[in-house]
Design a protein around this motif. Structure first.
Motif, PDB file in Angstrom:
ATOM      1  N   ASP A  34       0.816  -1.214   0.000  1.00 40.11           N
ATOM      2  CA  ASP A  34       0.000   0.000   0.000  1.00 40.11           C
ATOM      3  C   ASP A  34       0.852   1.268   0.000  1.00 40.11           C
ATOM      4  O   ASP A  34       0.421   2.309  -0.504  1.00 40.11           O
ATOM      5  CB  ASP A  34      -0.929   0.008   1.222  1.00 40.11           C
ATOM      6  CG  ASP A  34      -2.024  -1.037   1.130  1.00 40.11           C
ATOM      7  OD1 ASP A  34      -2.292  -1.519   0.006  1.00 40.11           O
ATOM      8  OD2 ASP A  34      -2.594  -1.386   2.177  1.00 40.11           O
ATOM      9  N   GLU A  35       2.042   1.206   0.585  1.00 40.66           N
ATOM     10  CA  GLU A  35       2.875   2.399   0.748  1.00 40.66           C
ATOM     11  C   GLU A  35       4.023   2.480  -0.249  1.00 40.66           C
ATOM     12  O   GLU A  35       4.461   3.570  -0.622  1.00 40.66           O
ATOM     13  CB  GLU A  35       3.463   2.428   2.167  1.00 40.66           C
ATOM     14  CG  GLU A  35       2.442   2.562   3.283  1.00 40.66           C
ATOM     15  CD  GLU A  35       1.972   4.002   3.469  1.00 40.66           C
ATOM     16  OE1 GLU A  35       2.380   4.874   2.663  1.00 40.66           O
ATOM     17  OE2 GLU A  35       1.211   4.244   4.409  1.00 40.66           O
ATOM     18  N   LEU A  36       4.520   1.338  -0.701  1.00 40.50           N
ATOM     19  CA  LEU A  36       5.733   1.306  -1.513  1.00 40.50           C
ATOM     20  C   LEU A  36       5.643   2.106  -2.815  1.00 40.50           C
ATOM     21  O   LEU A  36       6.610   2.796  -3.176  1.00 40.50           O
ATOM     22  CB  LEU A  36       6.122  -0.140  -1.802  1.00 40.50           C
ATOM     23  CG  LEU A  36       7.453  -0.366  -2.535  1.00 40.50           C
ATOM     24  CD1 LEU A  36       8.617   0.243  -1.771  1.00 40.50           C
ATOM     25  CD2 LEU A  36       7.682  -1.857  -2.772  1.00 40.50           C
ATOM     26  N   PRO A  37       4.527   2.056  -3.559  1.00 42.90           N
ATOM     27  CA  PRO A  37       4.493   2.807  -4.824  1.00 42.90           C
ATOM     28  C   PRO A  37       4.770   4.299  -4.656  1.00 42.90           C
ATOM     29  O   PRO A  37       5.526   4.882  -5.444  1.00 42.90           O
ATOM     30  CB  PRO A  37       3.072   2.545  -5.333  1.00 42.90           C
ATOM     31  CG  PRO A  37       2.714   1.216  -4.762  1.00 42.90           C
ATOM     32  CD  PRO A  37       3.323   1.212  -3.395  1.00 42.90           C
ATOM     33  N   GLU A  38       4.194   4.921  -3.638  1.00 42.70           N
ATOM     34  CA  GLU A  38       4.419   6.357  -3.435  1.00 42.70           C
ATOM     35  C   GLU A  38       5.846   6.640  -2.966  1.00 42.70           C
ATOM     36  O   GLU A  38       6.440   7.652  -3.332  1.00 42.70           O
ATOM     37  CB  GLU A  38       3.413   6.911  -2.423  1.00 42.70           C
ATOM     38  CG  GLU A  38       1.981   6.949  -2.919  1.00 42.70           C
ATOM     39  CD  GLU A  38       1.835   7.842  -4.147  1.00 42.70           C
ATOM     40  OE1 GLU A  38       2.519   8.889  -4.214  1.00 42.70           O
ATOM     41  OE2 GLU A  38       1.043   7.491  -5.036  1.00 42.70           O
ATOM     42  N   CYS A  39       6.386   5.734  -2.172  1.00 41.41           N
ATOM     43  CA  CYS A  39       7.778   5.883  -1.742  1.00 41.41           C
ATOM     44  C   CYS A  39       8.709   5.858  -2.948  1.00 41.41           C
ATOM     45  O   CYS A  39       9.631   6.676  -3.062  1.00 41.41           O
ATOM     46  CB  CYS A  39       8.127   4.762  -0.767  1.00 41.41           C
ATOM     47  SG  CYS A  39       9.839   4.769  -0.198  1.00 41.41           S
ATOM     48  N   LEU A  93      15.715   4.228   3.527  1.00 39.14           N
ATOM     49  CA  LEU A  93      14.435   4.919   3.543  1.00 39.14           C
ATOM     50  C   LEU A  93      13.326   3.927   3.860  1.00 39.14           C
ATOM     51  O   LEU A  93      13.234   2.866   3.231  1.00 39.14           O
ATOM     52  CB  LEU A  93      14.187   5.552   2.165  1.00 39.14           C
ATOM     53  CG  LEU A  93      13.003   6.488   2.005  1.00 39.14           C
ATOM     54  CD1 LEU A  93      13.193   7.746   2.856  1.00 39.14           C
ATOM     55  CD2 LEU A  93      12.829   6.861   0.530  1.00 39.14           C
ATOM     56  N   HIS A  94      12.471   4.249   4.825  1.00 41.90           N
ATOM     57  CA  HIS A  94      11.350   3.374   5.152  1.00 41.90           C
ATOM     58  C   HIS A  94      10.306   3.410   4.039  1.00 41.90           C
ATOM     59  O   HIS A  94      10.108   4.440   3.391  1.00 41.90           O
ATOM     60  CB  HIS A  94      10.715   3.809   6.470  1.00 41.90           C
ATOM     61  CG  HIS A  94      11.554   3.494   7.673  1.00 41.90           C
ATOM     62  ND1 HIS A  94      11.133   3.739   8.960  1.00 41.90           N
ATOM     63  CD2 HIS A  94      12.796   2.943   7.788  1.00 41.90           C
ATOM     64  CE1 HIS A  94      12.063   3.355   9.814  1.00 41.90           C
ATOM     65  NE2 HIS A  94      13.085   2.879   9.127  1.00 41.90           N
ATOM     66  N   ALA A  95       9.616   2.308   3.877  1.00 39.36           N
ATOM     67  CA  ALA A  95       8.652   2.184   2.782  1.00 39.36           C
ATOM     68  C   ALA A  95       7.451   3.099   2.937  1.00 39.36           C
ATOM     69  O   ALA A  95       6.788   3.441   1.951  1.00 39.36           O
ATOM     70  CB  ALA A  95       8.185   0.734   2.668  1.00 39.36           C
ATOM     71  N   ASP A  96       7.134   3.516   4.165  1.00 40.37           N
ATOM     72  CA  ASP A  96       5.988   4.406   4.374  1.00 40.37           C
ATOM     73  C   ASP A  96       6.399   5.869   4.474  1.00 40.37           C
ATOM     74  O   ASP A  96       5.642   6.707   4.963  1.00 40.37           O
ATOM     75  CB  ASP A  96       5.195   3.994   5.617  1.00 40.37           C
ATOM     76  CG  ASP A  96       6.003   4.061   6.907  1.00 40.37           C
ATOM     77  OD1 ASP A  96       7.226   4.337   6.833  1.00 40.37           O
ATOM     78  OD2 ASP A  96       5.425   3.832   7.982  1.00 40.37           O
ATOM     79  N   THR A  97       7.597   6.187   3.987  1.00 42.46           N
ATOM     80  CA  THR A  97       8.102   7.556   3.980  1.00 42.46           C
ATOM     81  C   THR A  97       8.213   8.068   2.545  1.00 42.46           C
ATOM     82  O   THR A  97       8.646   7.347   1.657  1.00 42.46           O
ATOM     83  CB  THR A  97       9.480   7.635   4.666  1.00 42.46           C
ATOM     84  OG1 THR A  97       9.332   7.325   6.054  1.00 42.46           O
ATOM     85  CG2 THR A  97      10.081   9.026   4.545  1.00 42.46           C
ATOM     86  N   GLN A  98       7.804   9.310   2.352  1.00 40.91           N
ATOM     87  CA  GLN A  98       7.894   9.960   1.045  1.00 40.91           C
ATOM     88  C   GLN A  98       8.726  11.230   1.190  1.00 40.91           C
ATOM     89  O   GLN A  98       8.439  12.069   2.040  1.00 40.91           O
ATOM     90  CB  GLN A  98       6.491  10.292   0.527  1.00 40.91           C
ATOM     91  CG  GLN A  98       5.591   9.072   0.385  1.00 40.91           C
ATOM     92  CD  GLN A  98       4.126   9.426   0.205  1.00 40.91           C
ATOM     93  OE1 GLN A  98       3.796  10.562  -0.133  1.00 40.91           O
ATOM     94  NE2 GLN A  98       3.247   8.467   0.442  1.00 40.91           N
ATOM     95  N   LEU A  99       9.748  11.385   0.376  1.00 39.25           N
ATOM     96  CA  LEU A  99      10.625  12.550   0.449  1.00 39.25           C
ATOM     97  C   LEU A  99      10.045  13.715  -0.342  1.00 39.25           C
ATOM     98  O   LEU A  99       9.453  13.527  -1.401  1.00 39.25           O
ATOM     99  CB  LEU A  99      12.013  12.191  -0.096  1.00 39.25           C
ATOM    100  CG  LEU A  99      12.760  11.084   0.642  1.00 39.25           C
ATOM    101  CD1 LEU A  99      14.100  10.834  -0.032  1.00 39.25           C
ATOM    102  CD2 LEU A  99      12.947  11.428   2.111  1.00 39.25           C
ATOM    103  N   SER A 100      10.237  14.920   0.171  1.00 35.61           N
ATOM    104  CA  SER A 100       9.816  16.119  -0.563  1.00 35.61           C
ATOM    105  C   SER A 100      10.705  16.286  -1.799  1.00 35.61           C
ATOM    106  O   SER A 100      11.841  15.797  -1.849  1.00 35.61           O
ATOM    107  CB  SER A 100       9.907  17.350   0.334  1.00 35.61           C
ATOM    108  OG  SER A 100      11.200  17.502   0.886  1.00 35.61           O
ATOM    109  N   ARG A 101      10.179  16.978  -2.798  1.00 37.65           N
ATOM    110  CA  ARG A 101      10.818  16.976  -4.122  1.00 37.65           C
ATOM    111  C   ARG A 101      12.251  17.503  -4.107  1.00 37.65           C
ATOM    112  O   ARG A 101      13.088  17.065  -4.901  1.00 37.65           O
ATOM    113  CB  ARG A 101       9.975  17.784  -5.115  1.00 37.65           C
ATOM    114  CG  ARG A 101      10.556  17.719  -6.515  1.00 37.65           C
ATOM    115  CD  ARG A 101       9.635  18.171  -7.601  1.00 37.65           C
ATOM    116  NE  ARG A 101      10.270  18.031  -8.902  1.00 37.65           N
ATOM    117  CZ  ARG A 101      10.312  16.923  -9.606  1.00 37.65           C
ATOM    118  NH1 ARG A 101       9.731  15.831  -9.139  1.00 37.65           N
ATOM    119  NH2 ARG A 101      10.920  16.870 -10.768  1.00 37.65           N
TER     120      ARG A 101
END
Length: 227
Positions: free
Chosen positions: A16-21, A85-93
């Motif tokens: 559920d989280e990996l694609p956005e990461c 990087l954790h799979a439920d984390t998304q970095l800012s651009r």
């Protein structure tokens, strides 16, 4: 010359989280920073492995446990720099620009990002401030804040311990506050656990576990309490 950065993402049923990461890594590809993305999986039973394969990531499978998975991912990496990087984390651009500058100008130091929770709750802002203050004062960022480190420094300190808990604290203590900086980019992490358990209840529980660890409790014992 090969791109310098290997991105290592530990996963366990993270479909559920990996694609956005993975999507948030695009700026690093555009700047030519990323050599490879390694998904270090601990036995997922969902679509995690398929997602990794579909996006061109290298899948490394091994025993369950974030410390062991991080160590396995690092062992398979080929880059001169490692980004955990954790799979439920998304970095800012802007992360890629900040990382590129760090690699060029501070090769002897590790780095973490500024913590941000993906929640509109007021408690999220309270906990962010508390966590970021702890990170800077003590040199102990959360694992959710990511870790950028050169392979040379990573190997010098012995890498991630294959520990069931507190692997992030253990590696940060090995790095030391004097060799850690914070990048002006955000690690926007999931707030699901806090929204489920209660922001303050979960925060104080984590703080209690950290205190027990600092006083000598073994990670195996703490892992049982954490679960």
């Amino acid at each position: 010359m090969p791109a310098p950065l290997s991105v290592i993402i530990p996963t366990l049923n993270a479909a559920d989280e990996l694609p956005e990461c993975l999507q948030c890594l695009m700026p690093g590809l555009e700047l030519g920073l990323i050599r490879e993305v390694i998904v270090a999986d601990g036995g997922s039973e969902d679509a995690t492995a398929r997602i990794a394969g579909d996006t061109g990531a290298t899948l490394v499978t091994g025993v369950k446990g974030r410390g062991a998975q991080l160590a396995a991912g690092a062992g398979a990496a080929r880059g001169d720099w490692l980004l955990f990087l954790h799979a439920d984390t998304q970095l800012s651009r802007e992360w890629a620009e900040r990382v590129g500058n760090h690699i060029d100008t501070r090769p002897d130091k590790a780095a973490a990002f500024t913590l941000k929770y993906r929640s509109d709750a007021r408690a999220a802002r309270w906990l962010e401030k508390r966590a970021n203050r702890r990170a800077r004062w003590l040199g102990l960022p959360y694992g959710d804040q990511g870790l950028l480190i050169s392979r040379q420094l990573y190997e010098q300190i012995g890498g991630y311990p294959e520990s069931p808990l507190m692997e992030d604290v253990m590696i940060m203590r090995a790095i030391g506050k004097s060799r850690l900086v914070f990048l002006d980019a955000e690690a926007r992490t999931s707030a699901a656990k806090y929204e489920r358990d209660g922001w303050r209840k979960r925060a104080w529980r984590n703080a209690f576990l950290l205190t027990r660890f600092m006083m000598g409790a073994k990670p195996d014992t703490l892992a049982k309490a954490y679960r």
